[in-house]
Write a protein that holds these residues in place. Structure first.
Motif, PDB file in Angstrom:
ATOM      1  N   GLU A  23      15.316  -9.798   2.828  1.00 44.74           N
ATOM      2  CA  GLU A  23      14.438  -9.979   1.667  1.00 44.74           C
ATOM      3  C   GLU A  23      13.362 -11.029   1.922  1.00 44.74           C
ATOM      4  O   GLU A  23      12.235 -10.915   1.432  1.00 44.74           O
ATOM      5  N   LYS A  24      13.702 -12.051   2.706  1.00 44.72           N
ATOM      6  CA  LYS A  24      12.756 -13.138   2.975  1.00 44.72           C
ATOM      7  C   LYS A  24      11.935 -12.915   4.240  1.00 44.72           C
ATOM      8  O   LYS A  24      10.858 -13.501   4.392  1.00 44.72           O
TER       9      LYS A  24
ATOM     10  N   GLU B  45       0.740  -9.494  12.410  1.00 52.07           N
ATOM     11  CA  GLU B  45       0.721  -9.627  10.955  1.00 52.07           C
ATOM     12  C   GLU B  45       0.087  -8.394  10.329  1.00 52.07           C
ATOM     13  O   GLU B  45       0.551  -7.883   9.315  1.00 52.07           O
TER      14      GLU B  45
ATOM     15  N   SER C  27       2.570  -5.709  10.561  1.00 52.19           N
ATOM     16  CA  SER C  27       3.635  -5.961   9.591  1.00 52.19           C
ATOM     17  C   SER C  27       3.238  -5.461   8.200  1.00 52.19           C
ATOM     18  O   SER C  27       4.010  -4.833   7.502  1.00 52.19           O
ATOM     19  N   LYS C  28       2.000  -5.710   7.825  1.00 53.51           N
ATOM     20  CA  LYS C  28       1.547  -5.296   6.489  1.00 53.51           C
ATOM     21  C   LYS C  28       1.495  -3.771   6.380  1.00 53.51           C
ATOM     22  O   LYS C  28       1.794  -3.204   5.346  1.00 53.51           O
TER      23      LYS C  28
ATOM     24  N   LEU D 123      11.024  -9.676   5.511  1.00 56.98           N
ATOM     25  CA  LEU D 123      10.118  -8.530   5.417  1.00 56.98           C
ATOM     26  C   LEU D 123       8.683  -8.916   5.035  1.00 56.98           C
ATOM     27  O   LEU D 123       7.725  -8.356   5.597  1.00 56.98           O
ATOM     28  N   PRO D 124       8.475  -9.861   4.103  1.00 56.37           N
ATOM     29  CA  PRO D 124       7.089 -10.225   3.770  1.00 56.37           C
ATOM     30  C   PRO D 124       6.333 -10.876   4.925  1.00 56.37           C
ATOM     31  O   PRO D 124       5.101 -10.939   4.898  1.00 56.37           O
ATOM     32  N   VAL D 125       7.067 -11.360   5.936  1.00 55.64           N
ATOM     33  CA  VAL D 125       6.431 -11.983   7.105  1.00 55.64           C
ATOM     34  C   VAL D 125       6.971 -11.320   8.378  1.00 55.64           C
ATOM     35  O   VAL D 125       7.286 -11.979   9.359  1.00 55.64           O
ATOM     36  N   LYS D 126       7.053 -10.000   8.356  1.00 54.72           N
ATOM     37  CA  LYS D 126       7.733  -9.291   9.436  1.00 54.72           C
ATOM     38  C   LYS D 126       7.031  -9.429  10.784  1.00 54.72           C
ATOM     39  O   LYS D 126       7.580  -9.089  11.830  1.00 54.72           O
TER      40      LYS D 126
END
Length: 424
Positions: free
Chosen positions: A329-330, A418, A421-422, A332-335
């Motif tokens: 959960e933490k 990045e 990732s997005k 994935l936003p900065v995968k």
């Protein structure tokens, strides 16, 4: 590789077993022995801002050697060893050029590390293995990780032509008893993200772990002379047995793998008057995790209703406490931080093995404290027991991964990943 062997052996021969029954941090005073040694070693190799606090958390800095702005990254390992098996008087054995056959760990006690049982051994034919002598664990979990981080920092210091940003490293106590991140000062550490070097075989890269809870269930009873017990005795042991039988039979550690969760009973003791059952609850899926906790409460409620009239109060008391959560959960936003590690492995010829952790690391708790922290292999196998071993070549590969991550981050790879990732 001899340098890695010597460093690793110097760490594992120091007893740092943690103690879950202790209320101190670190949980055992002997953890200070290695902690203090590490502090001096970090200073000797040339790291800066080397600190150790009153709870034995060690931090140090490798300053940036580039002029442009680069995110501060971190690498973390723990120096305690598991209380599951003896960690004192570790006598490592070096097995050069492993021939793929049985390794006699202890001839006197006929303890053999065999590829017929531990098939992973065959991956390392021709390599140098470090094993136990069959009477203790080895401590590759996670002194291999510490060895790799220290060696990588030393390499970067001695090879300034390799460009990198600011790197922070940290070594923690009590990870094996679930407390490694409890007193970790994320703000003081000051990294945007970090990696724990605490996985197993070469290539492991993990950013998912179990949601975890522990349950303590107390069963009450009434003891009466067995010859005159009809309609009067309530045997708490039998009620505990009924409770266990209500749990899904195929949802135990020995019946599950991958993303499958489980209930694991690890302690049961009691008498007619009182029985205590302890178990852990694990699931990667948050909804299923909550459902598992609810099942415990539901079974307790059912039994309480059954005995309400006879016993007069709740005969089952269930205490459930969350322990840690899935770091996914933490992360994935900065995968992009996962993609950097993956790219680093591929660039040095390692095939990433991306899979969920069937457990937890300091990284999952740190991720929820604001420091996203995937887990990377440290190379060891068969942790927490006498069959533990680590290939030296695997530790060298982990060193190379650390160096490559630092290099890629300084090159701006984090910006490229990045974007990826997005999109993902």
């Amino acid at each position: 590789m001899q340098h890695i062997i010597d460093r690793f052996v110097s760490y594992v021969t120091i007893d740092t077993e943690s103690d879950p029954s202790s209320n101190t941090t670190p949980s055992t005073s002997k953890q200070w022995d290695l902690a203090n040694k590490l502090v001096e070693e970090l200073k000797t190799i040339g790291l800066q801002d080397v600190t150790i606090d009153d709870k034995a958390y060690i931090m140090a800095t490798l300053p940036s050697n580039v002029n442009h702005e680069v995110p501060t990254i971190g690498f973390i390992s723990h120096f305690d060893t598991s209380p599951d098996f003896k960690g004192a008087n570790v006598k490592p054995q070096i097995v050069p050029d492993y021939d793929g056959k049985d390794i006699i760990l202890n001839a006197e006690q006929n303890i053999i590390l065999s590829p017929s049982y531990f098939k992973d051994l065959l991956q390392y034919k021709g390599q140098t293995l470090i094993t136990t002598d069959g009477t203790t664990l080895l401590g590759a979990d996670d002194k291999a990780g510490i060895t790799e981080i220290v060696t990588a920092m030393e390499f970067l210091i001695n090879n300034p032509e390799i460009k990198h940003g600011k790197i922070r490293i940290a070594f923690t106590p009590d990870e094996e008893i679930g407390r490694g991140a409890h007193h970790f000062d994320v703000e003081k550490f000051g990294a945007e993200w970090a990696y724990t070097m605490d996985g197993s075989q070469v290539g492991e890269l993990e950013y998912e772990n179990f949601n975890a809870a522990g349950a303590k269930i107390i069963f009450k009873g009434k003891s009466v002379h067995p010859g005159y017990a009809k309609g009067k005795m309530i045997n708490s042991l039998l009620i505990a047995n009924d409770f266990i039988n209500e749990l899904p039979k195929d949802e135990t550690p020995q019946e599950t793998k991958g993303y499958q969760g489980f209930f694991h009973i690890h302690h049961l003791s009691g008498s007619i008057e009182e029985t205590i059952l302890e178990l852990i609850i694990r699931d990667h899926n948050k909804f299923k995790f909550e459902k598992r906790k609810n099942l415990i409460a539901k079974i307790a409620k059912k039994i309480n209703k059954q005995f309400a009239k006879q016993f007069g109060e709740d005969i089952v008391v269930a205490e459930i406490k969350d322990q840690y959560y899935n770091m996914k959960e933490k992360v994935l936003p900065v995968k992009h931080i996962v993609f950097i590690a993956e790219k680093a492995m591929r660039e040095i010829g390692i095939k990433p093995i991306i899979k969920p952790i069937r457990g937890g690391t300091d990284g999952c708790q740190l991720s929820y404290k604001g420091l996203p922290c995937p887990n990377i292999f440290a190379g060891g196998h068969n942790f927490h027991g006498k069959y533990e071993y680590v290939p030296v070549e695997s530790m060298q590969k982990a060193v190379n991964v650390i160096v490559k991550i630092a290099e890629l981050t300084a090159d701006g790879a984090y910006q490229q990943t990045e974007t990826k990732s997005k999109k993902s």
